[in-house]
Design a protein around this motif. Structure first.
Motif, PDB file in Angstrom:
ATOM      1  N   TYR A  15       0.828  -1.200   0.000  1.00  0.00           N
ATOM      2  CA  TYR A  15       0.000   0.000   0.000  1.00  0.00           C
ATOM      3  C   TYR A  15       0.863   1.251   0.000  1.00  0.00           C
ATOM      4  O   TYR A  15       0.576   2.214  -0.696  1.00  0.00           O
ATOM      5  CB  TYR A  15      -0.962  -0.017   1.192  1.00  0.00           C
ATOM      6  N   VAL A  16       1.931   1.235   0.783  1.00  0.00           N
ATOM      7  CA  VAL A  16       2.859   2.367   0.794  1.00  0.00           C
ATOM      8  C   VAL A  16       3.493   2.526  -0.590  1.00  0.00           C
ATOM      9  O   VAL A  16       3.633   3.639  -1.100  1.00  0.00           O
ATOM     10  CB  VAL A  16       3.938   2.186   1.886  1.00  0.00           C
ATOM     11  N   SER A  17       3.847   1.421  -1.227  1.00  0.00           N
ATOM     12  CA  SER A  17       4.436   1.460  -2.574  1.00  0.00           C
ATOM     13  C   SER A  17       3.464   2.042  -3.590  1.00  0.00           C
ATOM     14  O   SER A  17       3.873   2.677  -4.562  1.00  0.00           O
ATOM     15  CB  SER A  17       4.827   0.046  -3.026  1.00  0.00           C
ATOM     16  N   ALA A  18       2.165   1.837  -3.378  1.00  0.00           N
ATOM     17  CA  ALA A  18       1.151   2.279  -4.339  1.00  0.00           C
ATOM     18  C   ALA A  18       0.757   3.742  -4.163  1.00  0.00           C
ATOM     19  O   ALA A  18       0.346   4.384  -5.137  1.00  0.00           O
ATOM     20  CB  ALA A  18      -0.089   1.402  -4.220  1.00  0.00           C
ATOM     21  N   ILE A  19       0.873   4.276  -2.962  1.00  0.00           N
ATOM     22  CA  ILE A  19       0.348   5.620  -2.669  1.00  0.00           C
ATOM     23  C   ILE A  19       0.907   6.703  -3.603  1.00  0.00           C
ATOM     24  O   ILE A  19       0.134   7.423  -4.218  1.00  0.00           O
ATOM     25  CB  ILE A  19       0.564   5.980  -1.185  1.00  0.00           C
ATOM     26  N   PRO A  20       2.216   6.848  -3.759  1.00  0.00           N
ATOM     27  CA  PRO A  20       2.702   7.935  -4.629  1.00  0.00           C
ATOM     28  C   PRO A  20       2.755   7.508  -6.107  1.00  0.00           C
ATOM     29  O   PRO A  20       3.830   7.320  -6.686  1.00  0.00           O
ATOM     30  CB  PRO A  20       4.090   8.242  -4.075  1.00  0.00           C
ATOM     31  N   CYS A  21       1.600   7.305  -6.702  1.00  0.00           N
ATOM     32  CA  CYS A  21       1.506   6.950  -8.138  1.00  0.00           C
ATOM     33  C   CYS A  21       2.308   5.696  -8.488  1.00  0.00           C
ATOM     34  O   CYS A  21       2.984   5.654  -9.521  1.00  0.00           O
ATOM     35  CB  CYS A  21       1.933   8.124  -9.006  1.00  0.00           C
ATOM     36  N   LEU A  22       2.278   4.700  -7.618  1.00  0.00           N
ATOM     37  CA  LEU A  22       2.952   3.415  -7.814  1.00  0.00           C
ATOM     38  C   LEU A  22       4.480   3.533  -7.853  1.00  0.00           C
ATOM     39  O   LEU A  22       5.164   2.604  -8.298  1.00  0.00           O
ATOM     40  CB  LEU A  22       2.448   2.702  -9.068  1.00  0.00           C
ATOM     41  N   LEU A  23       5.016   4.631  -7.368  1.00  0.00           N
ATOM     42  CA  LEU A  23       6.463   4.854  -7.402  1.00  0.00           C
ATOM     43  C   LEU A  23       7.221   3.733  -6.702  1.00  0.00           C
ATOM     44  O   LEU A  23       8.279   3.301  -7.169  1.00  0.00           O
ATOM     45  CB  LEU A  23       6.820   6.195  -6.763  1.00  0.00           C
ATOM     46  N   GLY A  24       6.681   3.220  -5.596  1.00  0.00           N
ATOM     47  CA  GLY A  24       7.351   2.150  -4.862  1.00  0.00           C
ATOM     48  C   GLY A  24       7.490   0.868  -5.664  1.00  0.00           C
ATOM     49  O   GLY A  24       8.423   0.096  -5.460  1.00  0.00           O
ATOM     50  N   TYR A  25       6.568   0.619  -6.596  1.00  0.00           N
ATOM     51  CA  TYR A  25       6.653  -0.555  -7.464  1.00  0.00           C
ATOM     52  C   TYR A  25       7.708  -0.345  -8.555  1.00  0.00           C
ATOM     53  O   TYR A  25       8.461  -1.250  -8.890  1.00  0.00           O
ATOM     54  CB  TYR A  25       5.301  -0.852  -8.117  1.00  0.00           C
ATOM     55  N   PHE A  26       7.737   0.864  -9.112  1.00  0.00           N
ATOM     56  CA  PHE A  26       8.700   1.158 -10.180  1.00  0.00           C
ATOM     57  C   PHE A  26      10.122   1.349  -9.663  1.00  0.00           C
ATOM     58  O   PHE A  26      11.067   1.332 -10.439  1.00  0.00           O
ATOM     59  CB  PHE A  26       8.262   2.401 -10.963  1.00  0.00           C
ATOM     60  N   TRP A  27      10.264   1.518  -8.350  1.00  0.00           N
ATOM     61  CA  TRP A  27      11.573   1.748  -7.731  1.00  0.00           C
ATOM     62  C   TRP A  27      12.589   0.687  -8.143  1.00  0.00           C
ATOM     63  O   TRP A  27      13.766   0.966  -8.295  1.00  0.00           O
ATOM     64  CB  TRP A  27      11.410   1.781  -6.224  1.00  0.00           C
ATOM     65  N   GLN A  38      14.939  -3.938  -5.821  1.00  0.00           N
ATOM     66  CA  GLN A  38      13.932  -4.047  -4.780  1.00  0.00           C
ATOM     67  C   GLN A  38      12.878  -2.953  -4.914  1.00  0.00           C
ATOM     68  O   GLN A  38      13.211  -1.798  -5.182  1.00  0.00           O
ATOM     69  CB  GLN A  38      14.560  -3.913  -3.389  1.00  0.00           C
ATOM     70  N   THR A  39      11.614  -3.332  -4.692  1.00  0.00           N
ATOM     71  CA  THR A  39      10.535  -2.358  -4.555  1.00  0.00           C
ATOM     72  C   THR A  39      10.560  -1.867  -3.109  1.00  0.00           C
ATOM     73  O   THR A  39      11.318  -2.385  -2.289  1.00  0.00           O
ATOM     74  CB  THR A  39       9.173  -3.005  -4.849  1.00  0.00           C
ATOM     75  N   TRP A  40       9.713  -0.901  -2.791  1.00  0.00           N
ATOM     76  CA  TRP A  40       9.685  -0.427  -1.409  1.00  0.00           C
ATOM     77  C   TRP A  40       9.218  -1.528  -0.466  1.00  0.00           C
ATOM     78  O   TRP A  40       9.743  -1.668   0.626  1.00  0.00           O
ATOM     79  CB  TRP A  40       8.784   0.793  -1.279  1.00  0.00           C
ATOM     80  N   HIS A  41       8.221  -2.315  -0.892  1.00  0.00           N
ATOM     81  CA  HIS A  41       7.745  -3.371   0.012  1.00  0.00           C
ATOM     82  C   HIS A  41       8.784  -4.474   0.177  1.00  0.00           C
ATOM     83  O   HIS A  41       8.824  -5.128   1.207  1.00  0.00           O
ATOM     84  CB  HIS A  41       6.364  -3.913  -0.397  1.00  0.00           C
TER      85      HIS A  41
END
Length: 153
Positions: A109-121, A129-132
């Motif tokens: 959820y944290v990864s998704a909040i800023p326009c999925l930035l945590g997934y694209f990280w 690694q993603t944020w999660h």
């Protein structure tokens, strides 16, 4: 003496990340899509019966599904198994366990909040690694490089 025309080959880091191979963004995306469809079908049926029930069951089903399968010894959901990837502990290469799998779920959820930035990280992170992944201190790796241990016997 060495030949002055000989050039030493350039250094090549290990494929995928400094500490070993990592699952690609595409494989991770398709695995998440497969898991989302599986959970979505069940939740959709229940949502058609009762909106409140469908919503509550979708959340409970999602947390139970991801925590159980990613925290298991194999570290694989149905989608990850289909794509030949798995979640492993960053330091040991073993299971992350159910507690860290739950933390990983919250981190989504944290990864998704800023326009999925945590997934694209993962696209520019050294360890892919993603944020999660970072929250749970895990990495997603190809099963071929980190095979699932079979039960003895």
């Amino acid at each position: 003496m060495t030949d002055p025309s000989y050039q030493q080959p350039a250094y090549q880091p290990p494929a995928g990340g400094p500490s070993g191979p990592r699952a690609s963004f595409g494989r991770r995306f398709v695995a998440a899509l497969i898991d989302g469809i599986l959970i979505g079908v069940v939740a959709g049926i229940l949502y058609a019966i009762s909106r409140t029930l469908g919503y509550i069951v979708q959340i409970l089903l999602t947390v139970a599904y991801l925590t159980y399968f990613e925290g298991s010894a194999s570290g694989q959901t149905v989608g990850k198994k289909a794509m030949g990837i798995r979640v492993v502990d960053f330091r040991t290469g073993g299971s992350i366990g159910y507690g860290r799998a739950f933390i990983r779920w919250i981190g989504r959820y944290v990864s998704a909040i800023p326009c999925l930035l945590g997934y694209f990280w993962m696209l520019w992170d050294r360890e892919k690694q993603t944020w999660h992944d970072k929250f749970a201190n895990d990495v997603v790796v190809p099963e071929s490089a980190y095979p699932v241990e079979s039960w003895p016997g």
